[in-house]
Write a protein that holds these residues in place. Sequence first.
Motif, PDB file in Angstrom:
ATOM      1  N   MET A   1      43.953  38.915  30.097  1.00 58.82           N
ATOM      2  CA  MET A   1      43.447  38.347  31.357  1.00 58.82           C
ATOM      3  C   MET A   1      43.915  36.900  31.519  1.00 58.82           C
ATOM      4  O   MET A   1      44.273  36.464  32.611  1.00 58.82           O
ATOM      5  CB  MET A   1      41.901  38.397  31.365  1.00 58.82           C
ATOM      6  N   ALA A 186      46.686  39.816  44.675  1.00 56.64           N
ATOM      7  CA  ALA A 186      45.279  39.893  44.285  1.00 56.64           C
ATOM      8  C   ALA A 186      44.402  40.323  45.458  1.00 56.64           C
ATOM      9  O   ALA A 186      43.507  41.159  45.313  1.00 56.64           O
ATOM     10  CB  ALA A 186      44.806  38.548  43.735  1.00 56.64           C
ATOM     11  N   SER A 189      45.005  43.988  46.316  1.00 55.01           N
ATOM     12  CA  SER A 189      44.413  44.920  45.349  1.00 55.01           C
ATOM     13  C   SER A 189      42.891  44.824  45.294  1.00 55.01           C
ATOM     14  O   SER A 189      42.250  45.535  44.529  1.00 55.01           O
ATOM     15  CB  SER A 189      44.994  44.666  43.949  1.00 55.01           C
ATOM     16  N   GLY A 190      42.321  43.918  46.103  1.00 59.81           N
ATOM     17  CA  GLY A 190      40.867  43.781  46.163  1.00 59.81           C
ATOM     18  C   GLY A 190      40.266  42.913  45.087  1.00 59.81           C
ATOM     19  O   GLY A 190      39.041  42.859  44.928  1.00 59.81           O
ATOM     20  N   ASN A 191      41.084  42.209  44.332  1.00 58.74           N
ATOM     21  CA  ASN A 191      40.586  41.334  43.269  1.00 58.74           C
ATOM     22  C   ASN A 191      40.306  39.949  43.844  1.00 58.74           C
ATOM     23  O   ASN A 191      41.039  38.983  43.600  1.00 58.74           O
ATOM     24  CB  ASN A 191      41.611  41.254  42.133  1.00 58.74           C
ATOM     25  N   GLY A 193      37.935  37.784  43.232  1.00 57.61           N
ATOM     26  CA  GLY A 193      37.563  36.737  42.278  1.00 57.61           C
ATOM     27  C   GLY A 193      38.797  36.003  41.771  1.00 57.61           C
ATOM     28  O   GLY A 193      38.834  34.761  41.737  1.00 57.61           O
ATOM     29  N   LEU A 194      39.803  36.765  41.368  1.00 54.01           N
ATOM     30  CA  LEU A 194      41.044  36.159  40.888  1.00 54.01           C
ATOM     31  C   LEU A 194      41.764  35.435  42.021  1.00 54.01           C
ATOM     32  O   LEU A 194      42.304  34.344  41.823  1.00 54.01           O
ATOM     33  CB  LEU A 194      41.950  37.252  40.307  1.00 54.01           C
TER      34      LEU A 194
END
Length: 218
Positions: A1, A186, A189-191, A193-194
């Motif tokens: 990560m 990001a 892809s629906g991330n 937070g990142l």
Amino acid sequence: MEELFWSPVKLSFSIALFAGVFVLFIGVVLAKLMSVKRFKGKIIIETILMLPLVLPPTVVGFFLIVIFGRNSPIGSAIELIVGQSLMFTWWAAFIASTVVAFPLMYQTAKTGFLSVDKDVEEAARVDGATTIQVFCFVSIPLAIKSITAGFVLSFARALGEFGATLMFAGMIPGKTLTLPTAIYVAIDSGNMGLAWTWVLLTVAISFLMLLCTYLIRE
């Protein structure tokens, strides 16, 4: 990560640094030449040099593909020499960042050179200094604030380059996935937070860069 997070950041910084240093040298030399020379077609050349500043990034990316793509003479020659296409490589991202960052360096440096007292430069010539010596030891020191501000602005622009890089270099993880393109991936892809972390980091860096330009010119 941790590697996932820092890889685009390190890649973006390396590309922006190399692009910033490159446009620093090229931009300063061209800015000085264009600030003192008078010739036919000068305004056309300067307009072409400044075009990447106002063109949509996708248009810049399109021209880079046309110039350096596999079907172009330059692209074919490069592929023949190095054994691979220039597109979708670190160098493609570097070229895209350089092209979009150059106008900021050029225009800021030119403004600095135009503000230099010509009598000081002439006095140096009278004392026996050559043109290169006047440029290195008189013109540049007197315009150093503008030159430094231009470098900071061009570095920040290269760091935030997205459109031309996406088209010409793609977004290959660990290879051409820069910070702006990583944010796009990001979000896609629906991330979130990142994406938010990268966005806040980008905002913080951009804020510091702009703050530096104001402090330099004080």
